[in-house]
Scaffold this motif. Structure first.
Motif, PDB file in Angstrom:
ATOM      1  N   VAL A 158       0.627  10.868  11.576  1.00  0.00           N
ATOM      2  CA  VAL A 158       0.655  12.197  12.175  1.00  0.00           C
ATOM      3  C   VAL A 158       0.438  12.081  13.689  1.00  0.00           C
ATOM      4  O   VAL A 158       1.152  12.711  14.479  1.00  0.00           O
ATOM      5  N   SER A 159      -0.518  11.264  14.108  1.00  0.00           N
ATOM      6  CA  SER A 159      -0.798  11.116  15.547  1.00  0.00           C
ATOM      7  C   SER A 159       0.382  10.493  16.291  1.00  0.00           C
ATOM      8  O   SER A 159       0.667  10.860  17.435  1.00  0.00           O
ATOM      9  N   THR A 160       1.088   9.580  15.649  1.00  0.00           N
ATOM     10  CA  THR A 160       2.263   8.967  16.268  1.00  0.00           C
ATOM     11  C   THR A 160       3.348  10.020  16.475  1.00  0.00           C
ATOM     12  O   THR A 160       3.918  10.137  17.564  1.00  0.00           O
ATOM     13  N   ALA A 161       3.620  10.795  15.433  1.00  0.00           N
ATOM     14  CA  ALA A 161       4.636  11.842  15.532  1.00  0.00           C
ATOM     15  C   ALA A 161       4.256  12.864  16.606  1.00  0.00           C
ATOM     16  O   ALA A 161       5.112  13.285  17.398  1.00  0.00           O
ATOM     17  N   TYR A 213       0.799  -1.220   0.000  1.00  0.00           N
ATOM     18  CA  TYR A 213       0.000   0.000   0.000  1.00  0.00           C
ATOM     19  C   TYR A 213       0.833   1.272   0.000  1.00  0.00           C
ATOM     20  O   TYR A 213       0.296   2.359  -0.087  1.00  0.00           O
ATOM     21  N   ASN A 214       2.128   1.154   0.091  1.00  0.00           N
ATOM     22  CA  ASN A 214       2.978   2.335   0.147  1.00  0.00           C
ATOM     23  C   ASN A 214       3.543   2.682  -1.218  1.00  0.00           C
ATOM     24  O   ASN A 214       4.691   3.047  -1.351  1.00  0.00           O
ATOM     25  N   LEU A 263       1.064   9.989  -2.440  1.00  0.00           N
ATOM     26  CA  LEU A 263       0.666  11.334  -2.862  1.00  0.00           C
ATOM     27  C   LEU A 263      -0.613  11.797  -2.167  1.00  0.00           C
ATOM     28  O   LEU A 263      -0.814  12.991  -1.977  1.00  0.00           O
ATOM     29  N   ALA A 264      -1.463  10.881  -1.796  1.00  0.00           N
ATOM     30  CA  ALA A 264      -2.717  11.244  -1.128  1.00  0.00           C
ATOM     31  C   ALA A 264      -2.537  11.484   0.363  1.00  0.00           C
ATOM     32  O   ALA A 264      -3.371  12.123   1.001  1.00  0.00           O
ATOM     33  N   ASP A 265      -1.432  11.008   0.936  1.00  0.00           N
ATOM     34  CA  ASP A 265      -1.236  11.103   2.385  1.00  0.00           C
ATOM     35  C   ASP A 265      -1.195  12.536   2.891  1.00  0.00           C
ATOM     36  O   ASP A 265      -1.818  12.862   3.896  1.00  0.00           O
ATOM     37  N   THR A 266      -0.467  13.405   2.216  1.00  0.00           N
ATOM     38  CA  THR A 266      -0.351  14.791   2.684  1.00  0.00           C
ATOM     39  C   THR A 266      -1.684  15.523   2.609  1.00  0.00           C
ATOM     40  O   THR A 266      -2.093  16.136   3.606  1.00  0.00           O
ATOM     41  N   PRO A 267      -2.384  15.480   1.478  1.00  0.00           N
ATOM     42  CA  PRO A 267      -3.680  16.162   1.462  1.00  0.00           C
ATOM     43  C   PRO A 267      -4.655  15.612   2.513  1.00  0.00           C
ATOM     44  O   PRO A 267      -5.379  16.386   3.157  1.00  0.00           O
ATOM     45  N   LEU A 268      -4.645  14.302   2.717  1.00  0.00           N
ATOM     46  CA  LEU A 268      -5.515  13.724   3.744  1.00  0.00           C
ATOM     47  C   LEU A 268      -5.140  14.231   5.130  1.00  0.00           C
ATOM     48  O   LEU A 268      -6.000  14.553   5.950  1.00  0.00           O
ATOM     49  N   ALA A 269      -3.835  14.326   5.398  1.00  0.00           N
ATOM     50  CA  ALA A 269      -3.376  14.845   6.697  1.00  0.00           C
ATOM     51  C   ALA A 269      -3.766  16.307   6.860  1.00  0.00           C
ATOM     52  O   ALA A 269      -4.184  16.730   7.941  1.00  0.00           O
ATOM     53  N   LEU A 270      -3.642  17.084   5.792  1.00  0.00           N
ATOM     54  CA  LEU A 270      -4.006  18.500   5.862  1.00  0.00           C
ATOM     55  C   LEU A 270      -5.501  18.681   6.119  1.00  0.00           C
ATOM     56  O   LEU A 270      -5.916  19.675   6.714  1.00  0.00           O
ATOM     57  N   LEU A 271      -6.283  17.698   5.698  1.00  0.00           N
ATOM     58  CA  LEU A 271      -7.734  17.737   5.938  1.00  0.00           C
ATOM     59  C   LEU A 271      -8.110  17.150   7.297  1.00  0.00           C
ATOM     60  O   LEU A 271      -9.280  17.014   7.615  1.00  0.00           O
ATOM     61  N   GLY A 272      -7.098  16.758   8.080  1.00  0.00           N
ATOM     62  CA  GLY A 272      -7.351  16.249   9.421  1.00  0.00           C
ATOM     63  C   GLY A 272      -7.218  14.757   9.571  1.00  0.00           C
ATOM     64  O   GLY A 272      -7.396  14.224  10.667  1.00  0.00           O
ATOM     65  N   GLY A 273      -6.919  14.058   8.486  1.00  0.00           N
ATOM     66  CA  GLY A 273      -6.758  12.609   8.557  1.00  0.00           C
ATOM     67  C   GLY A 273      -5.464  12.212   9.254  1.00  0.00           C
ATOM     68  O   GLY A 273      -4.533  13.008   9.373  1.00  0.00           O
ATOM     69  N   ASP A 274      -5.422  10.984   9.707  1.00  0.00           N
ATOM     70  CA  ASP A 274      -4.242  10.468  10.403  1.00  0.00           C
ATOM     71  C   ASP A 274      -3.419   9.618   9.444  1.00  0.00           C
ATOM     72  O   ASP A 274      -3.270   8.413   9.620  1.00  0.00           O
ATOM     73  N   SER A 275      -2.889  10.256   8.427  1.00  0.00           N
ATOM     74  CA  SER A 275      -2.144   9.570   7.376  1.00  0.00           C
ATOM     75  C   SER A 275      -0.758   9.151   7.843  1.00  0.00           C
ATOM     76  O   SER A 275      -0.169   9.770   8.716  1.00  0.00           O
ATOM     77  N   SER A 276      -0.247   8.109   7.202  1.00  0.00           N
ATOM     78  CA  SER A 276       1.151   7.699   7.361  1.00  0.00           C
ATOM     79  C   SER A 276       1.930   8.401   6.265  1.00  0.00           C
ATOM     80  O   SER A 276       1.634   8.227   5.091  1.00  0.00           O
ATOM     81  N   ILE A 277       2.935   9.168   6.643  1.00  0.00           N
ATOM     82  CA  ILE A 277       3.598  10.055   5.686  1.00  0.00           C
ATOM     83  C   ILE A 277       5.090   9.782   5.621  1.00  0.00           C
ATOM     84  O   ILE A 277       5.743   9.539   6.632  1.00  0.00           O
ATOM     85  N   LEU A 322       7.316  15.407   8.432  1.00  0.00           N
ATOM     86  CA  LEU A 322       7.132  14.019   8.018  1.00  0.00           C
ATOM     87  C   LEU A 322       7.378  13.834   6.521  1.00  0.00           C
ATOM     88  O   LEU A 322       7.786  12.757   6.092  1.00  0.00           O
ATOM     89  N   ARG A 323       7.168  14.862   5.743  1.00  0.00           N
ATOM     90  CA  ARG A 323       7.386  14.777   4.291  1.00  0.00           C
ATOM     91  C   ARG A 323       8.860  14.821   3.920  1.00  0.00           C
ATOM     92  O   ARG A 323       9.252  14.397   2.840  1.00  0.00           O
TER      93      ARG A 323
END
Length: 187
Positions: A75-78, A47-48, A54-68, A113-114
Motif C-alpha cells: 500500500v505504501s509503495t502504491a 508466502y504468497n 486473503l489476510a492482506d486486504t483486512p490488514l491493509a484496511l486496519l492500517g497495515g502495509d500489506s502487499s496486495i 490493488l485488489r
C-alpha cells in the motif's frame, strides 16, 4: 500451493497477460516481459499463497502495509508512486469502478490493488518511477531486468553506478525469458 507454485504463477501470467501487456504499454520504458517476470516471481513466492493473500486486504484496511494483489504491491509503495505523479488514484479508480467519489484515498487504493487490471497498472507505474529515478546513473536500466526486479522488491536504495541487486532481482532476470514465452502463447 507451494508444490505447484511455478504452474500457478505461469497460469497467472497467461491468464492476466492482457492486463500486463496493456499496463506496460502505458509507460514509455516499461517492458511487459520484465513486469510479467516480477509478477511471476511474486506469485511463485512461498508466502504468497492464497490463505495469506486473503489476510492482506483486512490488514491493509486496519492500517497495515500489506502487499496486495497480482503484483503483491505494498500500500505504501502504491501511495508513493501516486504521490510522485505516475498515476492518479481518483482517475484510475473512476475509470474502473463506480461510486468512489466519497471514499478515502486509502480505501480506493486498496481496491485498486485488489483488481488485477489496476494492480498491473500500478506495478508498471512503479517500474517507470524506478527507471526514471535510476536512468541518470544506469542509462540502460530499461533493459536491466535484474536491477528492475531488485528495485521492484526493495526500492529504498539510492541510485549508484554499481547498481543494486538482490535475490528477487536475480530470479526476475532468470524468469524473463520464460514470461516472455508465456506472454506470447496463444490458447
Amino acid at each position: 500451493y507451494w508444490l505447484f507454485a511455478e504452474t500457478i504463477a505461469s497460469w497467472y501470467i497467461q491468464n492476466k497477460m492482457k492486463n500486463i501487456i496493456n499496463a506496460a504499454a502505458n509507460y514509455q520504458y516499461v517492458s511487459a516481459d520484465i513486469l510479467a517476470a516480477a509478477i511471476y516471481e511474486e506469485r511463485k513466492g512461498f508466502y504468497n499463497v492464497n490463505a495469506i493473500d486473503l489476510a492482506d486486504t483486512p490488514l491493509a484496511l486496519l492500517g497495515g502495509d500489506s502487499s496486495i494483489g497480482l503484483g503483491q504491491i505494498r500500500v505504501s509503495t502504491a501511495q508513493g508512486v501516486a504521490d510522485a505523479g505516475y498515476f492518479s488514484i481518483d482517475t484510475l479508480y473512476d475509470d474502473n469502478f463506480i461510486g468512489g467519489n466519497k471514499l478515502p484515498d486509502r480505501i480506493k487504493l486498496i481496491q485498486l490493488l485488489r483488481n488485477n487490471k489496476t494492480n498491473a497498472t500500478i506495478g508498471a507505474a512503479f517500474m517507470q518511477k524506478n527507471i526514471d529515478d535510476w536512468k541518470g546513473v544506469v542509462p540502460d536500466i530499461k533493459n536491466n531486468s535484474e536491477l528492475q526486479g531488485s528495485l521492484y522488491n526493495d526500492s529504498r536504495g539510492k541510485p549508484t553506478k554499481e547498481g543494486f541487486s538482490n535475490d528477487f532481482g536475480r530470479r526476475v532476470f532468470n524468469s524473463t525469458s520464460k514470461t516472455n514465452k508465456l506472454l506470447k502463447k496463444k490458447d
